[in-house]
Design a protein around this motif. Structure first.
Motif, short mmCIF file in Angstrom:
data_model
loop_
_atom_site.label_atom_id
_atom_site.label_comp_id
_atom_site.label_asym_id
_atom_site.label_seq_id
_atom_site.Cartn_x
_atom_site.Cartn_y
_atom_site.Cartn_z
N LEU B 318 0.78 -1.28 0.13
CA LEU B 318 -0.07 0.12 -0.03
C LEU B 318 0.87 1.28 -0.04
CD1 LEU B 318 -2.76 0.91 0.24
CD2 LEU B 318 -2.72 0.98 2.55
N ARG B 319 1.89 1.33 0.88
CA ARG B 319 2.89 2.38 0.90
C ARG B 319 3.61 2.54 -0.56
NH1 ARG B 319 7.78 4.10 1.99
NH2 ARG B 319 8.14 5.73 3.70
N GLN B 320 3.97 1.57 -1.08
CA GLN B 320 4.55 1.52 -2.65
C GLN B 320 3.55 2.09 -3.47
OE1 GLN B 320 6.54 -1.98 -3.95
NE2 GLN B 320 6.97 -0.93 -5.80
N TRP B 321 2.24 1.62 -3.42
CA TRP B 321 1.42 2.14 -4.28
C TRP B 321 1.31 3.57 -4.34
CZ3 TRP B 321 -1.01 0.86 -8.42
CH2 TRP B 321 -2.26 1.64 -8.95
N ILE B 322 0.95 4.14 -2.93
CA ILE B 322 0.75 5.49 -2.82
C ILE B 322 2.08 6.40 -3.07
CG2 ILE B 322 0.18 7.37 -1.28
CD1 ILE B 322 -1.20 4.94 0.75
N ASP B 323 3.29 5.85 -3.06
CA ASP B 323 4.56 6.39 -3.31
C ASP B 323 4.66 6.53 -4.81
OD1 ASP B 323 6.86 7.85 -3.37
OD2 ASP B 323 7.94 5.96 -3.12
N ASP B 324 4.51 5.41 -5.52
CA ASP B 324 4.64 5.49 -6.88
C ASP B 324 3.70 4.63 -7.83
OD1 ASP B 324 5.43 5.75 -9.35
OD2 ASP B 324 7.37 5.02 -9.14
N ASP B 343 4.63 11.45 5.43
CA ASP B 343 3.28 11.44 5.01
C ASP B 343 3.13 9.99 4.64
OD1 ASP B 343 3.28 13.87 5.72
OD2 ASP B 343 3.07 14.76 3.60
N LEU B 344 3.83 9.35 3.88
CA LEU B 344 3.67 8.10 3.34
C LEU B 344 3.11 7.25 4.33
CD1 LEU B 344 6.30 7.76 0.42
CD2 LEU B 344 3.74 7.69 0.15
N ASP B 345 4.25 7.04 5.60
CA ASP B 345 3.67 6.28 6.41
C ASP B 345 2.64 6.57 7.43
OD1 ASP B 345 6.25 5.19 6.03
OD2 ASP B 345 7.17 6.35 7.83
N ILE B 347 -0.21 8.11 5.85
CA ILE B 347 -1.35 7.87 5.10
C ILE B 347 -1.53 6.23 5.06
CG2 ILE B 347 -2.17 7.70 2.86
CD1 ILE B 347 -1.69 10.46 2.51
N THR B 348 -0.50 5.59 4.93
CA THR B 348 -0.54 4.24 4.93
C THR B 348 -1.02 3.73 6.35
OG1 THR B 348 1.35 4.01 3.76
CG2 THR B 348 0.69 1.70 4.63
N ALA B 349 -0.82 4.17 7.51
CA ALA B 349 -1.42 3.65 8.55
C ALA B 349 -2.92 4.02 8.85
CB ALA B 349 -0.84 4.45 9.88
N TYR B 350 -2.92 5.30 8.21
CA TYR B 350 -4.59 5.50 8.18
C TYR B 350 -5.56 4.66 7.30
CZ TYR B 350 -8.73 8.37 6.68
OH TYR B 350 -10.08 8.62 6.44
N LEU B 351 -5.17 4.47 6.13
CA LEU B 351 -5.66 3.66 5.31
C LEU B 351 -5.89 2.19 5.73
CD1 LEU B 351 -4.68 5.00 1.70
CD2 LEU B 351 -6.81 5.54 3.07
#
Lengths: 562, 355
Positions: B318-324, B343-345, B347-351
């Motif tokens: 999920l983190r990789q997907w949001i990043d790129d 921010d990536l960390d 957002i990943t935690a939130y989602l």
């Protein structure tokens, strides 16, 4: 090797050779209106594109050899299959059958040229320009991924993927214009073939005495008129959509995606018959000569060809069984599609009966013809399978369909073309192609073909969709795809051997003489290669096999024909 | 006519024998295909009455065409062997035979009879699938194809979800009715073990139905070329027992979790999400995120996969997907937002909390 009895009306004097400079030769080929030279131009041009399309196919197969492969990116892959399909249909298959038609039709009906020689030259050059234009997109088109974007919308370019909003840039326009221009060329040549056939036959050659090859080219020419027109109309509508704000296919503004499918497939399906009818035509000439028998059931063969021509115009929506046409529409197109197998079956049975009781000579042209018969039988049967609409709901757009139509186009049309090359090369060039190398070509290609396209059916049955640049490892398609890819290497080797044979035989092939196969139609009565004017005196024929009559004055065909 | 002589008809049987055994081999191949359980998308293991009826007619037509093949290819092989040129034969021209109307008639009429049989059988299956009325107890789902993902609405249940379709175990009276349409280009909804495909066409609504009797996960994918990532527009259909399905419905009907007092990272991630362009394309029920261009994320963490089945739904993916997004699915339409690692960390935690 036989010699032709001296016959009245058929000239055997050699064409006089003038000394020519290289510049003169080029000038001559660029400005020629001779049907034989234009035929050769068509064929050479198609062979070049055959190699290009083959390289694209090989890259596609390398990418699919294993799951999750990264040989090419999805963007590059999508362009490869779009260009492969477009190239093979419009710039290989069409020009090559037109090339043979151009060369053979006038000479087989005892004419000196096509009805409209200049239109003939125009048709070739406009088609040639279209092919170059398509490939110029690799350099010139700006597209989704900046400059150098070839078209990537699939060879059937379903709307609305082709709309400006989904295909910005100009790659789709290159595709559209290339198809439009090649269509102009196709119509010109079809017009020429039909007119030549109807108006230029030599004395005594009634329609009922015409070689079956010419009959079939007549039907094919008629089909081209009817099918290329909607395709051309659709390209114009698409361009209007993209640049002048019309909404034929623009679904965001009330246009119809189905409309494009109907326009495309009412071209697309008869197009299959435009291509496969000439393959039948070659069989009709080659199978009798190498069986040493007259074609069985000539009137039935003519009737079957004409029937195929008409019925093929009513089957197009079997490409659309999954668009939600409803029960009534689906049932109609199931019926029409199945019915076309009847005249096609008649043809296969007549070839079988021609060989029955004959004396079969397994020269290279006959080997390719025999492979054609087996493979076309299978292609026809998988066609019936796909005509069963519920089965098609499962198989549509899977690799089963890809295997099926490659069985038709490669296993049928390409094998027939190879047979035609080995059969008529001596007439066109004056030298025989090597039988030994020809057999290498045959076996390499047969093995490669069956490895590739037999095994390609199975991933289709296991649900593998076409036009995907890669697939998941857990789908169980991996091993089969690897076998398919290995087959491609054999086919590529076969084509290289074939090209080598073409070039080598031009220089060192055995001299052919006018009639190396002891055949029966008019092209074998003139020298090899024929002089510019084909026949010094127009021949007069009394039957379907004028040379048989000459060789067997005691038992001429004309005694038996109605 | 030599075709009908006795001697030669005896020859037919002899030449057919090897083809018979070859036919049996082909039959064995068909059986082995049926048994392939390692192909999740094979039409040879139907899991739904509709797929079953298609499978039935498929076998019927396969056997008929196999029979035709054996007969015609057998004749062809016989001819090749029997009538090949033999040494010493080179100068004999065989008897010239020009045709026979009776024979032409027979190989016209017999194929016509086969065609009529096939046509009538086919028509029965077509009518049994396409010409039946929607039962009252049907569950309705609207399927919307997008470049390159699937959106599902359950209009009567008030649920919007993406990529993973849930349906209850059902029967003839309680099937799931799919109304399929597209938001952009033409796609095709294809889950071979449940039904034949149905094209997903913009500006047009098609209907399809399924009534799978056994629970399980059924795989499929888009089957109409729709652009760059056509290959990764995968489909997952979860068939659940009624109780499990009801529980899933209940969970999906809840608005998104908003109380993150116990999880500060997730709370911060929510803020990052709501203050970035994410909300232009994605909706999360009960928040200001109401975008409709991308998948609904209200219960993202309840799904097994992300990116339309491309990768498993793990925090790392999920983190990789949001990043790129392009690193997982090159050519997909979600842009990289160029977020920093922190921010990536968050957002990943939130989602990951949106169950």
């Amino acid at each position: 090797m036989s010699t032709i009895p001296a016959i009245k009306g058929v000239d055997e004097t050699q064409a006089t050779q003038r000394a020519r400079t290289p510049g003169g030769v080029i000038h001559e080929w660029l400005t020629t209106v001779d049907h034989k030279k234009i035929g050769i131009l068509y064929i050479t041009y198609a062979l070049i594109f055959l190699v290009i399309g083959g390289v694209e196919a090989t890259m596609i197969r390398i990418q699919l050899a294993v799951p999750d492969n990264h040989f090419v990116s999805p963007q590059v892959y999508n362009r490869l299959f779009t260009m492969h399909g477009t190239t093979m249909i419009f710039f290989v298959a069409m020009p090559i059958v037109f090339g043979f038609g151009n060369y053979l039709v006038p000479i087989m009906i005892g004419a000196r040229d096509m009805a409209f020689p200049r239109l003939n030259a125009f048709s070739f050059w406009i088609s040639a320009f279209a092919g170059v234009l398509l490939y110029f997109s690799y350099l010139g088109a700006s597209g989704l991924y900046a400059a150098g974007s070839a078209p990537d919308v699939g060879w059937f370019a379903y709307a609305p993927l082709t709309a400006k909003v989904f295909s910005p840039g100009h790659s789709t326009d290159y595709w559209t214009l290339a198809i439009l221009l090649s269509g102009v060329g196709s119509i010109g040549t079809a017009l020429n073939i039909v007119t030549t056939t109807l108006c230029m036959r030599c004395p005594g050659m009634k329609l009922s005495r015409m070689p079956l090859l010419v009959w079939i080219y007549l039907v094919m020419g008629g089909l081209v008129f009817v099918t290329i027109s909607p395709l051309t109309a659709a390209q114009i509508m698409l361009t209007l959509d993209r640049y002048l704000g019309s909404h034929f296919f623009d679904t965001q503004a009330g246009g119809s995606a189905l409309l494009w499918m109907h326009f495309f497939w009412i071209f697309g399906h008869p197009e299959v018959y435009v291509l496969v009818l000439p393959a039948f035509a070659f069989m009709n000439e080659i199978v009798p000569v190498f069986s040493r028998k007259a074609i069985f059931g000539y009137p039935a063969m003519v009737a079957a060809s004409v029937c195929i021509g008409f019925i093929s115009l009513s089957v197009w929506a079997h490409h659309m069984f999954t668009v939600g046409m409803g029960a009534a529409g689906n049932t109609f197109f199931v019926f029409a599609t199945m019915v076309i197998s009847v005249p096609t079956g008649i043809k296969i049975f007549n070839w079988l009966a021609t060989m029955w009781g004959g004396r079969l000579i397994f020269a290279t042209p006959m080997l390719f013809s025999i492979a054609f018969l087996f493979q076309f039988l299978i292609a026809g049967l998988t066609g019936i399978i796909l005509a069963v609409a519920p089965f098609d709901w499962q198989l549509h757009n899977t690799y089963f369909v890809v295997a099926h139509f490659h069985y038709v186009i490669v296993g049928g049309i390409l094998f027939a073309l190879f047979a035609a090359f080995y059969y008529w090369y001596p007439k066109i060039v004056g030298r025989m192609m090597s039988e030994k190398i020809g057999k290498w070509h045959f076996w390499l290609f047969v093995i490669g073909f069956h490895l590739t396209f037999d095994f390609m059916h199975i991933p289709g049955l296991l649900g593998m969709p076409r036009q995907i640049y890669t697939y998941e490892a857990d789908r169980g398609w991996g091993t089969l795809n690897l076998i398919v890819t290995i087959g491609v290497l054999f086919q590529a080797a076969g084509v290289l051997v074939f090209v080598y044979n073409l070039v080598r035989s031009y220089y060192v092939g055995k001299m052919a003489g006018p009639d190396p196969w002891d055949a029966w139609t008019l092209e074998w009565s003139t020298s090899s290669p024929p002089p510019d004017y084909n026949f010094a005196v127009l021949p007069t024929v009394k039957s379907r096999r004028p040379l048989w009559d000459l060789k067997h004055p005691e038992d001429p065909d004309s005694d038996y024909e109605l | 006519m030599s075709l009908c002589s006795k001697r030669q008809s005896a020859g037919w049987g002899k030449s057919l024998a090897p083809w018979m055994s070859r036919g049996a081999a082909c039959g064995a191949l068909a059986l082995s295909l049926e048994a392939r359980a390692d192909s999740p998308m094979t039409l040879f293991s139907p899991a739904d009455p509709q797929a079953q009826s298609i499978y039935g007619i498929s076998l019927f037509v396969l056997y008929i065409t196999l029979g035709i093949f054996i007969v015609v290819a057998g004749l062809l092989t016989f001819v090749l062997i029997r009538y090949r040129q033999r040494p010493g034969d080179e100068n004999r021209e065989p008897a010239q035979i020009y045709g026979s109307n009776q024979i032409e008639l027979s190989w016209t009429v017999i194929p016509i009879l086969i065609v009529v049989t096939l046509f009538l059988t086919t028509t029965r299956v077509i009518l049994g699938t396409e010409a039946i009325a929607k039962p009252k107890g049907a569950l309705e789902v609207t399927v919307v194809g997008h470049q390159f993902w699937w959106e599902y609405h359950y209009p009567k249940l008030g649920i919007v979800t993406a990529n993973e379709l849930h349906v209850p175990v059902s029967d003839e009276e309680h099937p799931t009715y799919l109304e399929v349409t597209s938001a952009d280009v033409t796609h095709s909804f294809f889950v071979p073990r449940l039904a034949g495909r149905m094209d997903v066409i913009p500006n047009r609504v098609n209907e399809a139905w399924i009534d799978p009797p056994t629970p399980g996960l059924y795989l499929g994918q888009c089957a109409q070329y729709c652009g760059t990532q056509h290959a990764r527009m995968l489909l997952r259909v979860y068939v659940q027992p009624q109780a499990d399905f009801d529980a899933w419905v209940k969970a999906q009907q809840q608005p998104a979790r908003q109380d993150f007092s116990s999880d500060r990272t997730a709370a911060e991630g929510e803020q990052v999400f709501m203050h970035n362009a994410c909300i232009n394309c994605h909706a999360i029920a009960g928040t200001v995120a109401t975008g409709r261009f991308g998948p609904d994320l209200t219960h993202l963490a309840s799904r097994d996969t992300i990116a339309s089945g491309a990768v498993p739904n793990t925090p790392g993916n999920l983190r990789q997907w949001i990043d790129d997004p392009n690193s997982l699915k090159p050519g997909c339409l979600m842009p990289s937002m160029h977020l920093n690692a922190h921010d990536l960390d968050t957002i990943t935690a939130y989602l990951s909390q949106l169950r």
